[in-house]
Design an enzyme around this catalytic site. Structure first.
Site, PDB file in Angstrom:
ATOM      1  N   TYR A   4       0.725  -1.168   0.140  1.00 31.60           N
ATOM      2  CA  TYR A   4       0.012  -0.040   0.184  1.00 31.60           C
ATOM      3  C   TYR A   4       0.853   1.265   0.018  1.00 31.60           C
ATOM      4  O   TYR A   4       0.671   2.174  -0.852  1.00 31.60           O
ATOM      5  CB  TYR A   4      -0.949   0.141   1.247  1.00 31.60           C
ATOM      6  CG  TYR A   4      -1.820   1.305   1.282  1.00 31.60           C
ATOM      7  CD1 TYR A   4      -2.878   1.200   0.371  1.00 31.60           C
ATOM      8  CD2 TYR A   4      -1.414   2.199   2.064  1.00 31.60           C
ATOM      9  CE1 TYR A   4      -3.568   2.570   0.618  1.00 31.60           C
ATOM     10  CE2 TYR A   4      -2.124   3.489   2.179  1.00 31.60           C
ATOM     11  CZ  TYR A   4      -3.439   3.468   1.361  1.00 31.60           C
ATOM     12  OH  TYR A   4      -4.162   4.591   1.261  1.00 31.60           O
ATOM     13  N   LYS A   8       0.981   4.110  -2.823  1.00 36.45           N
ATOM     14  CA  LYS A   8       0.836   5.567  -2.500  1.00 36.45           C
ATOM     15  C   LYS A   8       1.895   6.532  -3.077  1.00 36.45           C
ATOM     16  O   LYS A   8       1.734   7.596  -3.504  1.00 36.45           O
ATOM     17  CB  LYS A   8       0.536   5.797  -1.084  1.00 36.45           C
ATOM     18  CG  LYS A   8      -0.741   4.943  -0.618  1.00 36.45           C
ATOM     19  CD  LYS A   8      -1.871   5.495  -1.237  1.00 36.45           C
ATOM     20  CE  LYS A   8      -2.382   6.950  -0.800  1.00 36.45           C
ATOM     21  NZ  LYS A   8      -3.780   7.826  -1.219  1.00 36.45           N
ATOM     22  N   PRO A  31      -3.257  11.659   5.174  1.00 38.67           N
ATOM     23  CA  PRO A  31      -4.063  11.329   6.247  1.00 38.67           C
ATOM     24  C   PRO A  31      -3.446  10.687   7.389  1.00 38.67           C
ATOM     25  O   PRO A  31      -2.527  10.007   7.269  1.00 38.67           O
ATOM     26  CB  PRO A  31      -5.170  10.613   5.626  1.00 38.67           C
ATOM     27  CG  PRO A  31      -4.667   9.759   4.382  1.00 38.67           C
ATOM     28  CD  PRO A  31      -3.327  10.844   3.947  1.00 38.67           C
ATOM     29  N   SER A  46      -1.039   2.355   9.588  1.00 32.90           N
ATOM     30  CA  SER A  46      -2.045   3.306  10.190  1.00 32.90           C
ATOM     31  C   SER A  46      -3.077   2.697  11.074  1.00 32.90           C
ATOM     32  O   SER A  46      -3.304   3.220  12.076  1.00 32.90           O
ATOM     33  CB  SER A  46      -2.699   4.230   9.194  1.00 32.90           C
ATOM     34  OG  SER A  46      -3.348   3.528   8.155  1.00 32.90           O
TER      35      SER A  46
END
Length: 97
Positions: A4, A8, A31, A46
């Site tokens: 991921y 990104k 974020p 996260s």
């Protein structure tokens, strides 16, 4: 690096390149927490961080066995860092009282 995070990073690099080539202003947002289904077998960082806040297990996220064995210790709790950050931002006029 997790899949991921790699995706990104590549997507943002492509966006910056496109913006530069087309004389566009670009604003990116990072974020604090991403939730939802993961497309990779790893738990996204996260999500692990958010869970550590809920379980008060910050050292599972912010520590390393190697660092601890080398004598590193955590001197400040998350609450202390937050409080000092808010105090500083108020002092320099970036945050209302």
């Amino acid at each position: 690096m997790q899949g991921y995070a790699v995706s990104k990073t590549l997507a943002e690099k492509a966006a910056w390149k496109f913006a530069e080539e087309n004389s566009l202003d670009l604003i990116t947002i990072i974020p604090g927490v991403i939730t939802g289904s993961s497309i990779t077998p790893e738990v996204p960082g996260s999500v692990g961080f958010a869970l550590s806040l809920l379980t008060a297990n910050l050292k599972s996220i912010f520590s390393s066995e190697k660092l601890i064995k080398a004598g590193f210790s955590y001197n400040y709790r998350m609450e202390e860092m937050y409080d000092e950050s808010v105090e500083y931002l108020r002092a320099v006029g970036l945050l209302a009282n």
